[in-house]
Design an enzyme around this catalytic site. Structure first.
Site: not given
Length: 170
Positions: A11, A71, A143
């Protein structure tokens, strides 16, 4: 016969880049590790990107994943913040690629849909579903949880992602 595949989900973020590592064996998921690589906000941008790079290199060296998923960046109203996030995302894609891993990309809504069943949801829902899907999962902060969700999304979609990457390459 199924083989265990180790997946790292990443992420990306300039302040905090979350990472999560899972093992997949057939349809089963097993938590391996998760955490966050941080950069020092007092440093210049290049130095912060180096911190993220070095931290992710250490994570990949330690956990030796077979595949990676990152992502996709969303665009927000602040162009400068979006650009910085894009640079951090570049590091998040570069490090596993340099380690020889295929890197899949997933939109935030696809990640949420894979984990909680719908494309829109709250962080609390992701945390709750992670604990249901992998009861031994440990994560500190959003996160790392998001990174685990990205890894799970890839585990559910990896066959299709592999075929799309092969089609683009060939």
């Amino acid at each position: 016969m199924h083989n265990t595949i180790r997946i790292i989900g990443i992420d990306p973020g300039l302040r905090r880049t979350g990472w999560g590592v899972i093992d997949t064996f057939g349809n089963s998921l097993r938590f391996v590790a998760s955490g966050t690589v941080t950069s020092d906000g007092e440093m210049d941008l290049a130095s912060r990107l180096c911190q993220l790079h070095d931290g992710l290199v250490d994570v990949i060296h330690t956990h030796k994943p077979d595949e990676a998923a990152v992502e996709q960046t969303f665009v927000n109203k602040d162009a400068v913040a979006t650009l910085k996030l894009g640079q951090a995302r570049g590091i998040a894609m570069l490090v596993p690629a340099r380690a020889g891993l295929q890197v899949a990309e997933y939109a935030p809504n696809a990640v949420k849909k894979a984990v909680i069943g719908v494309g829109h949801g709250e962080k609390k829902q992701i945390h709750m579903m992670l604990k249901i899907l992998m009861p031994k999962a440990e994560f500190k902060g959003d996160d790392a949880a998001d990174a685990l969700a990205i890894a799970i999304c890839h585990a559910h979609n990896r066959g299709g992602a592999r075929m799309r990457m092969a089609a683009l390459a060939g």
